[in-house]
Design a protein around this motif. Structure first.
Motif, PDB file in Angstrom:
ATOM      1  N   TYR A 149       0.750  -1.134  -0.067  1.00 16.87           N
ATOM      2  CA  TYR A 149       0.123  -0.198   0.120  1.00 16.87           C
ATOM      3  C   TYR A 149       0.924   1.125   0.065  1.00 16.87           C
ATOM      4  CZ  TYR A 149      -3.332  -3.530   1.286  1.00 16.87           C
ATOM      5  OH  TYR A 149      -4.211  -4.457   1.403  1.00 16.87           O
ATOM      6  N   LEU A 150       0.503   2.091  -0.992  1.00 17.93           N
ATOM      7  CA  LEU A 150       1.392   3.461  -1.008  1.00 17.93           C
ATOM      8  C   LEU A 150       0.741   4.792  -0.461  1.00 17.93           C
ATOM      9  CD1 LEU A 150       3.171   2.846  -4.607  1.00 17.93           C
ATOM     10  CD2 LEU A 150       4.045   2.066  -2.228  1.00 17.93           C
ATOM     11  N   ILE A 151       1.525   5.345   0.182  1.00 20.19           N
ATOM     12  CA  ILE A 151       1.027   6.661   0.541  1.00 20.19           C
ATOM     13  C   ILE A 151       1.772   7.818   0.198  1.00 20.19           C
ATOM     14  CG2 ILE A 151       0.256   8.169   2.680  1.00 20.19           C
ATOM     15  CD1 ILE A 151       0.804   4.434   3.105  1.00 20.19           C
ATOM     16  N   ALA A 152       1.319   8.930  -0.387  1.00 18.87           N
ATOM     17  CA  ALA A 152       1.975  10.198  -0.686  1.00 18.87           C
ATOM     18  C   ALA A 152       1.624  11.151   0.099  1.00 18.87           C
ATOM     19  CB  ALA A 152       1.725  10.743  -2.224  1.00 18.87           C
ATOM     20  N   SER A 153       2.745  11.721   0.742  1.00 18.38           N
ATOM     21  CA  SER A 153       2.699  12.803   1.800  1.00 18.38           C
ATOM     22  C   SER A 153       3.328  14.156   1.253  1.00 18.38           C
ATOM     23  CB  SER A 153       3.090  12.387   3.007  1.00 18.38           C
ATOM     24  OG  SER A 153       4.669  12.346   3.204  1.00 18.38           O
ATOM     25  N   PHE A 154       2.817  15.308   1.749  1.00 16.02           N
ATOM     26  CA  PHE A 154       3.383  16.293   1.487  1.00 16.02           C
ATOM     27  C   PHE A 154       3.592  17.192   2.675  1.00 16.02           C
ATOM     28  CE2 PHE A 154       2.761  20.959   0.321  1.00 16.02           C
ATOM     29  CZ  PHE A 154       4.130  21.337  -0.229  1.00 16.02           C
ATOM     30  N   SER A 155       4.627  17.857   2.948  1.00 18.69           N
ATOM     31  CA  SER A 155       4.971  18.766   4.319  1.00 18.69           C
ATOM     32  C   SER A 155       5.513  20.174   3.498  1.00 18.69           C
ATOM     33  CB  SER A 155       6.043  18.121   5.046  1.00 18.69           C
ATOM     34  OG  SER A 155       5.712  16.797   5.476  1.00 18.69           O
ATOM     35  N   PRO A 156       4.701  21.003   3.758  1.00 17.99           N
ATOM     36  CA  PRO A 156       5.175  22.458   3.226  1.00 17.99           C
ATOM     37  C   PRO A 156       6.388  22.991   3.923  1.00 17.99           C
ATOM     38  CG  PRO A 156       3.204  22.996   4.554  1.00 17.99           C
ATOM     39  CD  PRO A 156       3.493  21.465   4.637  1.00 17.99           C
ATOM     40  N   ASN A 157       7.015  23.765   3.344  1.00 18.52           N
ATOM     41  CA  ASN A 157       8.573  24.635   3.995  1.00 18.52           C
ATOM     42  C   ASN A 157       8.144  25.086   4.977  1.00 18.52           C
ATOM     43  OD1 ASN A 157       7.097  26.373   1.800  1.00 18.52           O
ATOM     44  ND2 ASN A 157       8.763  27.809   2.605  1.00 18.52           N
ATOM     45  N   THR A 158       9.119  25.159   6.031  1.00 18.05           N
ATOM     46  CA  THR A 158       9.371  25.934   7.139  1.00 18.05           C
ATOM     47  C   THR A 158      10.456  26.814   7.014  1.00 18.05           C
ATOM     48  OG1 THR A 158      10.461  24.300   8.260  1.00 18.05           O
ATOM     49  CG2 THR A 158       8.006  24.138   8.513  1.00 18.05           C
ATOM     50  N   LYS A 159      10.592  27.599   8.145  1.00 16.05           N
ATOM     51  CA  LYS A 159      11.750  28.399   8.156  1.00 16.05           C
ATOM     52  C   LYS A 159      13.145  27.950   7.981  1.00 16.05           C
ATOM     53  CE  LYS A 159       9.522  32.027  11.146  1.00 16.05           C
ATOM     54  NZ  LYS A 159       9.746  32.753  12.526  1.00 16.05           N
ATOM     55  N   ASP A 160      13.310  26.759   8.452  1.00 18.04           N
ATOM     56  CA  ASP A 160      14.802  25.973   8.388  1.00 18.04           C
ATOM     57  C   ASP A 160      14.668  24.875   7.583  1.00 18.04           C
ATOM     58  OD1 ASP A 160      12.819  24.628  10.167  1.00 18.04           O
ATOM     59  OD2 ASP A 160      14.691  24.267  11.632  1.00 18.04           O
TER      60      ASP A 160
END
Length: 650
Positions: free
Chosen positions: A196-207
């Motif tokens: 089972y595949l899951i695509a995830s996204f985390s937006p950019n932060t300061k560092d």
């Protein structure tokens, strides 16, 4: 499986209607002036089950109702109890569950507003509290293609439930997949692979830059790391959001990463980058676009048939945009549909026919292609049998889609997007419009139509049929030849006498400009690139754009664009920053060398190792999940330090 014919469900402000759609222009239909409604009154949203046997509709007065579309249609009002406030609705891949969301109650904020229902009986199963809703993150609960697992999106993690856990009295998740900064997930609704595949996204932060990752569940290599391991990850600075497009086999995903600010200064609306991630590879493929297009990616769509070799179509670049077909494994372009004012790709269910159109703020022109033949689909003159390619336009289109048998393409102009000229039009795969439709468009005007969509069917319900053969023309050879000649002459438009346009002195002697008017003129005059298969000698497989070697015949070499002052300034700043980082790295290397010299004293080294071992003993008393990355590395180095201390002999 027996065919039941293609049907269209129409929602208007007056009610919901179901129509049988004709396949050919000569099919006889019965059109009645008296409308027959499945449900009367206003409805707000709808959701089909994957097999098309029933549809869920929301009425403001009654809540969610279910309409059975098998046999004689019947309606259950209400189907979900106390569901008048529902605003979003989603069905699971096999049709076993229904997920709804409504606004959080102001009087009872602890009451769940993200609810899971039994799609067969309408029984309430479980709920969660979801205060805020972002449409790009919907649905917050996603099931695997076989409904064996359910995945809930929460802050910084994905909670995994057994597929039937919501039917039990005590609901507990079986695992937590920790992904720092997580904002959205995506799971394929169809899959031919075991995992089972899951695509995830985390937006950019300061560092930290933005991250788009592909994960496998369950993980084959157990780990106690702070974040769940990924098969492949792509980092990109200033990425604001991602759109995930899954292949029909569920083994690959196209990630369209969107940035709101274009650092190159070429676009006011930001930029889009397209990446291909596969389950069987740890490499991220930056999908090469024709002409090294730096413009936006307007649309992406996979060929939906999993039984055929995988491929996907992309429309990219500034208008007139280039539509291209790409290999599903390498991402390399293999066919060009040509430059045109297009921004929409719509594949038929069998993956044979594809419509490349210009909807939204464009004029609505459509071109129908045969993927197998790699040619535009012609219409045939009824009198001569000569193939013709008339212009097919569906202006002001809001909704569109193929019938499940891949023979018809429906478009609609609906409210509230367009509050005038509401109507439904149906075209054959050749572009021929069907006039013998069973509905009366005048009943939906000016602003009564809300939605029109074909009722879906399960895959392989209808056979994959090729184009119908050209009609046979009766008559003598001489008569047929003369008729064909007349048809060809009629098809050729006489060239109008052109008045030379004014060219300012500064632009005289140049080959052309890049303004909108100039690009439209080049398309009209036929100087834009047409359709064609890409060979290994072309630029898209290694040709040279600067010299023109290896380019398709008739394509001019690209000019080297000069950089603007702001781009040159940014490049200078980047070089200065890189130089400073290089100097810092050299200083760190010198400090490390000095520290290495000090470590030559065995007694000093032994004291340092004992101090570190004491710190490790203190860390052992703490919970592993609470330790940061450096502390975990220190904990894992205990065995190495003890061996080194024993070798020192002190």
């Amino acid at each position: 499986m027996a065919s039941t014919g293609c049907r269209m469900l129409v929602r208007s402000k007056d009610g919901v209607e179901l129509f049988q759609v004709p396949v050919k222009a000569e099919d006889q239909i019965i059109k009645s002036d008296q409308r027959q409604f499945l449900i009367e009154g206003l409805t707000t949203i709808q959701e089909f089950t994957p097999d098309g046997n029933c549809v869920f509709l929301h009425q403001p007065k009654h809540g969610v109702v279910m309409c059975n579309l098998v046999g004689e249609p019947n309606v259950r009002i209400p189907f979900l109890e106390q569901s008048q406030g529902v605003q979003m609705m989603c069905c699971s891949p096999k049709g076993g569950y229904l997920l709804t969301w409504e606004r959080l109650s102001s009087t009872n904020p602890e009451q769940p507003n993200l609810k899971i229902w039994d799609a067969k009986t309408g029984k309430y199963l479980h709920g969660f509290v979801q205060k805020n809703l972002k449409k790009e993150n919907w649905p917050y609960v996603q099931w695997s293609h076989d409904e064996k697992y359910a995945f809930l999106l929460v802050t910084n993690e994905i909670r995994v439930y057994d597929g039937d856990a919501f039917r039990s009295e005590e609901v507990r998740f079986v695992e937590k997949m920790r992904v720092p900064g997580l904002s959205s997930i995506s799971i394929p609704r169809t899959s031919n692979i075991a995992s089972y595949l899951i695509a995830s996204f985390s937006p950019n932060t300061k560092d930290k830059p933005a991250r788009s990752s592909l994960h496998r569940y369950p993980c084959t290599t157990p780990t106690k790391a702070a974040s769940y391991p990924s098969i492949v990850t792509k980092s990109l600075y200033q990425a604001d959001e991602v759109t995930v497009h899954w292949s029909p086999k569920g083994d690959a995903a196209l990630m369209a990463l969107q940035t709101s600010v274009d650092t190159s200064g070429e676009s006011y609306y930001g930029s889009t980058t397209l990446y291909l991630m596969r389950e069987d590879s740890t490499d991220v493929v930056n999908v090469p676009l024709p002409n090294n297009s730096s413009g936006p990616v307007l649309d992406v769509a996979w060929m939906p048939n999993p039984d055929k070799p995988s491929c996907f179509a992309v429309i990219s670049g500034r208008m007139p945009a280039m539509a291209s077909l790409h290999h599903g494994t390498t991402g390399e372009p293999i066919f060009l549909f040509g430059n045109a004012h297009r921004n929409t790709i719509s594949w038929a269910a069998h993956g044979r026919f594809v419509c490349v159109a210009g909807f939204g703020n464009l004029a609505g022109a459509m071109t129908f292609w045969d993927r197998n033949k790699e040619k535009a689909i012609p219409q045939y003159d009824s009198a001569t049998g000569v193939p013709i390619f008339p212009e097919v336009v569906a202006s002001c289109t809001v909704g569109y889609g193929w019938s499940p048998d891949s023979r018809c393409f429906g478009v609609s102009t609906t409210s509230p997007r367009m509050n005038v000229d509401n109507q439904i039009r149906v075209f054959r795969y050749t572009g021929e419009e069907l006039k013998n439709v069973p509905w009366n468009n005048t009943q939906y005007q000016p602003d009564r139509l809300l939605q029109a969509s074909f009722v879906p069917n399960l895959p392989r319900t209808y056979p994959d049929r090729p184009q119908s053969p050209a009609p046979r023309i009766e008559g003598s050879e001489e008569e047929i030849a003369k008729a064909k000649e007349r048809a060809k002459e009629a098809a050729v438009k006489p060239a109008a006498s052109r008045v030379k346009r004014y060219v300012p002195p500064s632009a005289r002697g140049q080959s052309g400009g890049n303004s909108l008017a100039e690009r439209m003129r080049r398309e009209k005059e036929g100087s834009m690139m047409g359709a064609g298969k890409i060979t290994s000698k072309s630029k898209f497989a290694g040709g040279d754009q600067a010299t023109g070697k290896g380019l398709p015949v008739g394509m001019a070499p690209q000019k080297t664009e000069t950089k603007s002052k702001s781009a040159l300034r940014r490049e200078k700043e980047r070089k200065k920053k890189a130089k400073m980082e290089e100097e810092e790295a050299r200083a760190k290397e010198a400090a490390a060398a000095e520290a290495a010299k000090q470590q030559l004293d065995p007694e000093k080294r032994a004291r340092k190792i004992k101090k570190t071992l004491k710190q490790i003993e203190d860390l052992k008393s703490k919970n592993v999940s609470d330790l940061n990355e450096d502390q975990q590395k220190k904990l894992m180095s205990e065995a190495t330090l003890r061996v080194e201390l024993e070798q020192l002999g002190l």
